[in-house]
Design a protein around this motif. Sequence first.
Motif, PDB file in Angstrom:
ATOM      1  N   PHE A 178       9.870  35.265  -2.724  1.00 14.21           N
ATOM      2  CA  PHE A 178       9.020  35.216  -1.529  1.00 14.21           C
ATOM      3  C   PHE A 178       9.233  36.475  -0.696  1.00 14.21           C
ATOM      4  O   PHE A 178      10.316  36.733  -0.194  1.00 14.21           O
ATOM      5  N   LYS A 179       8.157  37.238  -0.561  1.00 10.19           N
ATOM      6  CA  LYS A 179       8.237  38.454   0.253  1.00 10.19           C
ATOM      7  C   LYS A 179       7.617  38.167   1.603  1.00 10.19           C
ATOM      8  O   LYS A 179       6.427  37.880   1.695  1.00 10.19           O
ATOM      9  N   LYS A 180       8.433  38.236   2.648  1.00  6.73           N
ATOM     10  CA  LYS A 180       7.910  37.955   3.992  1.00  6.73           C
ATOM     11  C   LYS A 180       7.141  39.170   4.482  1.00  6.73           C
ATOM     12  O   LYS A 180       7.704  40.050   5.114  1.00  6.73           O
ATOM     13  N   GLU A 181       5.864  39.189   4.135  1.00  7.61           N
ATOM     14  CA  GLU A 181       5.055  40.338   4.542  1.00  7.61           C
ATOM     15  C   GLU A 181       4.575  40.146   5.968  1.00  7.61           C
ATOM     16  O   GLU A 181       4.439  39.035   6.444  1.00  7.61           O
ATOM     17  N   ASN A 182       4.271  41.256   6.603  1.00  7.10           N
ATOM     18  CA  ASN A 182       3.531  41.206   7.851  1.00  7.10           C
ATOM     19  C   ASN A 182       4.199  40.413   8.960  1.00  7.10           C
ATOM     20  O   ASN A 182       3.536  39.947   9.860  1.00  7.10           O
ATOM     21  N   GLN A 183       5.501  40.183   8.822  1.00  7.24           N
ATOM     22  CA  GLN A 183       6.138  39.343   9.827  1.00  7.24           C
ATOM     23  C   GLN A 183       6.626  40.175  10.999  1.00  7.24           C
ATOM     24  O   GLN A 183       7.075  39.632  11.987  1.00  7.24           O
TER      25      GLN A 183
END
Length: 427
Positions: A178-183
Amino acid sequence: MAKRKEYSIISFAGRINAGKSSLLNLLSGQKDFAIVDAQPGTTADTVIARMEIHGLGSIKVLDTAGIDEYSKLGEKKRKKTYEAVEESDLTFIVIDLLKNKDNKDFAIEKEVIKRALKHKSQVLIIYNIFSSKEPIEKITELENLANQKLGMGLPSFCLNALNGNKQKELVNFISTYFKKENQNIDLIPLKSGKGYVLLNIPMDEETPALRLLRPQDMAAEKLLRKYLIPVLFRMDLKKARSDNQAEKERFLNLVKHLRNSKEGLKLIITDSQAMDIVGKWTPQNIPLTTFSVMMANYMSGGNLNLFVKGLEAFSSLQDNDKILIMEICNHNRKCDDIGTKQIPRLIKEKLGLKLKIDFSFGRALPENLSKYKLALHCGGCMADRQKYGRRIVKLKEAGVPVTNYGLFLSWIHNPKAVKRVTKIFQR
Ligand SMILES: Nc1nc2c(ncn2[C@@H]2O[C@H](COP(=O)(O)OP(=O)(O)OP(=O)(O)O)[C@@H](O)[C@H]2O)c(=O)[nH]1
Ligand code: SF4
Ligand SMILES: [Mg+2]
């Protein structure tokens, strides 16, 4: 007021009895967090659970109804599941591997995956193995076959959802893929360090007591975190609008004082309703924005230009065109409410347009969005960024330009102000 916390939204979706609720319980480490039962269709509506998981941080988990119930009620449940998936950062497709070993095409799972990916939700596959007797080679063979049929190269993981010892492995699986993008959109893109930021907060009879509104609260917290100094100022809007010199002086004296201080005045953030006054009174060389523009930038993941572009739609609007005014929450309306009163009045008076205006309050969106020539959206401060993002995607899909209350209010009083209030976010 509770602080807004950055969290990821994870949903479990799949067929009835695939073990979705059991997986929620496994992840939470609590056997009875969600109701688990052999009765098909136990989860009838989306169940929301907030939790802190070591290794994942703060998450909101959505357990959904099964997607393969074919009845009128099943249709409603499916719609809710799709909604949940579309608002998630990560969607788990849960598949009972043994029951589905002869499944030819996984068509319904693929439909969920398609929707998730369209809304930028990452997708991972969980094969729930109901029997502990199957040899590992057999499971691996079935997993490979199912992955081939799904055909999207999505990472998958086999487990037995009722085996409490698998929690750590499940968390590891999520952390790995899981890549926490745009956080990490910076709410107020100012460098940490010295300086004052003036927050202009007009209040009226309807302003809730003993707390600030969420965007004001968020701004103050962010500034403190950056060691900047928030200065809260209450402008009397009635006096200001009646050209009251004392009110003007009170504001300008504070601005002058902060500007001349050793630390300096870095920015003014005003309630967008006061933009007609603050835009006029504030010297041009002082950076200025509004809480609503700040929220639009943050909630859209830095996509502020989409809303700026949306303003262009006004130039082609004609009498009787339909537009949509959208608010995420259904708050108490004051007599001169922005969405229902001020914006329609300004459109009529300043633009001379007689538009047909529909209103959408709360989470549900109108069915046929494509009939609208433009949507004006509130700052969305009461929603998740993910929920807000889903609404914007739906508008985009329907070909409806969208702008935001704060930008509109800045633009309608002075079109040049748009450049000014967005400048701080254009870095
Ligand atoms: N043996 C075994 N049983 C399981 C496993 N996962 C779920 N079950 C059982 O399967 C049944 C359905 O599990 P749930 O977790 O409620 O499934 P669900 O997908 O949430 O079902 P709905 O909410 O009805 O769509 C329950 O009786 C569970 O105890 C598993 O890994 N092994
Ligand atoms: S969600 Fe929208 S309507 Fe509700 S308080 Fe926030 S900005 Fe206003
Ligand atoms: Mg369930």
